[in-house]
Design an enzyme around this catalytic site. Structure first.
Site, PDB file in Angstrom:
ATOM      1  N   ILE A  72      53.750  70.427  53.230  1.00 54.72           N
ATOM      2  CA  ILE A  72      53.036  70.927  54.408  1.00 54.72           C
ATOM      3  C   ILE A  72      52.925  72.462  54.322  1.00 54.72           C
ATOM      4  O   ILE A  72      51.935  73.051  54.741  1.00 54.72           O
ATOM      5  CB  ILE A  72      53.789  70.525  55.713  1.00 54.72           C
ATOM      6  CG1 ILE A  72      54.085  69.011  55.746  1.00 54.72           C
ATOM      7  CG2 ILE A  72      53.023  70.965  56.953  1.00 54.72           C
ATOM      8  CD1 ILE A  72      52.921  68.094  55.892  1.00 54.72           C
ATOM      9  N   LEU A  74      54.871  74.750  55.836  1.00 51.68           N
ATOM     10  CA  LEU A  74      55.185  75.404  57.119  1.00 51.68           C
ATOM     11  C   LEU A  74      53.941  75.784  57.913  1.00 51.68           C
ATOM     12  O   LEU A  74      53.883  76.829  58.548  1.00 51.68           O
ATOM     13  CB  LEU A  74      56.067  76.649  56.911  1.00 51.68           C
ATOM     14  CG  LEU A  74      57.442  76.432  56.288  1.00 51.68           C
ATOM     15  CD1 LEU A  74      58.261  77.715  56.377  1.00 51.68           C
ATOM     16  CD2 LEU A  74      58.198  75.295  56.975  1.00 51.68           C
ATOM     17  N   ASN A 128      65.756  77.603  59.119  1.00 52.72           N
ATOM     18  CA  ASN A 128      65.266  76.942  57.915  1.00 52.72           C
ATOM     19  C   ASN A 128      65.260  78.011  56.815  1.00 52.72           C
ATOM     20  O   ASN A 128      64.377  78.867  56.773  1.00 52.72           O
ATOM     21  CB  ASN A 128      63.852  76.400  58.174  1.00 52.72           C
ATOM     22  CG  ASN A 128      63.220  75.839  56.922  1.00 52.72           C
ATOM     23  OD1 ASN A 128      63.849  75.803  55.859  1.00 52.72           O
ATOM     24  ND2 ASN A 128      61.991  75.409  57.024  1.00 52.72           N
ATOM     25  N   CYS A 131      63.125  79.018  52.508  1.00 56.64           N
ATOM     26  CA  CYS A 131      61.910  79.833  52.495  1.00 56.64           C
ATOM     27  C   CYS A 131      62.101  80.979  51.504  1.00 56.64           C
ATOM     28  O   CYS A 131      63.206  81.511  51.391  1.00 56.64           O
ATOM     29  CB  CYS A 131      61.667  80.472  53.869  1.00 56.64           C
ATOM     30  SG  CYS A 131      61.455  79.332  55.228  1.00 56.64           S
ATOM     31  N   GLY A 218      63.426  60.663  52.700  1.00 55.49           N
ATOM     32  CA  GLY A 218      63.472  59.219  52.887  1.00 55.49           C
ATOM     33  C   GLY A 218      64.635  58.575  52.157  1.00 55.49           C
ATOM     34  O   GLY A 218      65.501  59.267  51.599  1.00 55.49           O
ATOM     35  N   GLY A 266      64.323  61.854  60.145  1.00 56.92           N
ATOM     36  CA  GLY A 266      63.056  62.492  59.800  1.00 56.92           C
ATOM     37  C   GLY A 266      61.986  61.501  59.425  1.00 56.92           C
ATOM     38  O   GLY A 266      61.238  61.010  60.282  1.00 56.92           O
TER      39      GLY A 266
END
Ligand SMILES: Cc1cc2nc3c(=O)[nH]c(=O)nc-3n(C[C@H](O)[C@H](O)[C@H](O)COP(=O)(O)O)c2cc1C
Length: 305
Positions: A72, A74, A128, A131, A218, A266
């Site tokens: 994604i 961020l 988070n 990064c 997952g 999640g």
């Protein structure tokens, strides 16, 4: 008698130990038709940054044999938009909102937590740190003890709210980074973020993700996440929020027994948006069946004899 599901972690009082993981539940509002956020231990928002980010090139999601890859990047509308358009939805004082914060510099983290700390809807921050820091040649903060220490200290200087530091599994020794976060003033750690992975379309010989690589989440990552929670539990004294492939109450219980005081779910939200509530109910059933008075008795109760 009903077992106690309440958990105290990092100065927060939560009604149960189940949270939704950052980036998988939007800002809480998108899932309101399926899950009343007030019934969760806490909602962790998608990571917000100071400025709007467009995110990575599409495609950004790809299913794998036992999980998913995402890149994604961020994508978000930035701090001001979050304050103007998202925070307002959290009028209900029963909702515990943990804001996930990302940034390119330490100052950016500091500024976001400072500006958000004045809002009573915000209960805590999750940093988070997966990064890149542009002041250190784009080194990933979570892969470096010194960068981790510096960003946590900067956030600490700028807020009195609880700070949860989210650890990356893409390191040689996660316990080392957990200790750096603890030394710098974190109140809790959460783990794990996604594993770096990729998938290829053999017809076109192109990577399936526009960004070429992405984060694997997952069921595929659960055993590794669990091992990391166990390792961190044995290395620091801070409470742990465990995550990585939790799909069922049984998965959540494994993390709690390994040493997590809370869990976050999640990827399962994309498969079954109501899964978090089923997980809470399943944990409660387990406590009844096994005659535990409360969830705290179970935390870190792994039998190693
Ligand atoms: C689509 C997607 C978006 C995510 N976005 C974020 C994010 O914005 N910030 C963050 O810290 N983690 C993000 N994550 C990582 C999750 O919060 C979680 O740490 C990880 O997926 C492991 O848990 P799971 O296996 O239950 O999904 C994202 C994960 C997914 C699948």
């Amino acid at each position: 008698m009903k077992p106690r599901l309440e958990v105290k972690i990092a100065g927060l009082k939560l009604k149960n130990p189940v949270m939704t993981a950052s980036g998988t539940f939007g800002y809480g509002d998108e899932f309101a038709d399926y899950v009343d956020p007030a019934r969760l231990g806490a909602v962790i928002t998608k990571t917000i940054t100071l400025h709007r980010r467009e995110g990575n090139r599409p495609p950004r999601i790809s299913e794998t044999a036992a999980g998913m890859l995402n890149s994604i990047g961020l994508q978000n509308n930035g701090l001001d938009d979050f304050i103007k358009n998202k925070l307002g939805a959290y009028k209900d004082p029963r909702i515990k909102l943990i804001v996930s914060v990302g940034g390119e510099t330490n100052a950016e983290y500091g500024r976001i937590v400072r500006e958000l700390s004045v809002f009573k809807q915000v209960s805590a921050f999750e940093l988070n740190i997966s990064c890149p820091n542009i002041e250190y040649k784009d080194k990933i903060i979570a892969q470096d003890e010194r960068l981790t220490r510096e960003v946590v200290k900067e956030a600490r200087r700028n807020t009195r709210l609880p700070l949860i530091v989210k650890l990356s599994p893409n390191v040689d020794d996660i316990a080392k980074i957990a200790r750096a976060a603890q030394d710098a003033g974190a109140d809790a750690v959460s783990l794990i973020n996604t594993f770096l992975g990729m998938a290829i379309d053999v017809r076109t010989r192109k990577s399936i993700l526009g960004n070429i690589t992405g984060g694997l989440s997952g069921p595929a990552i659960k055993p590794i996440a669990l091992r990391m929670v166990w390792q961190v539990r044995n290395s620091i004294t801070l409470p742990i929020i465990g995550m990585g492939g939790i799909m069922t109450a049984r998965d959540a219980l494994e993390f709690i027994i390994a040493g997590a005081s809370c869990v976050a779910v999640g990827t399962v939200n994309f498969v079954d948006p109501g899964a978090s509530l089923e997980i809470i109910a399943g944990i409660e059933r387990y406590l009844v069946e096994h005659k535990f008075k409360g969830i705290n008795e179970l935390v870190g109760s792994l039998n190693v004899s």
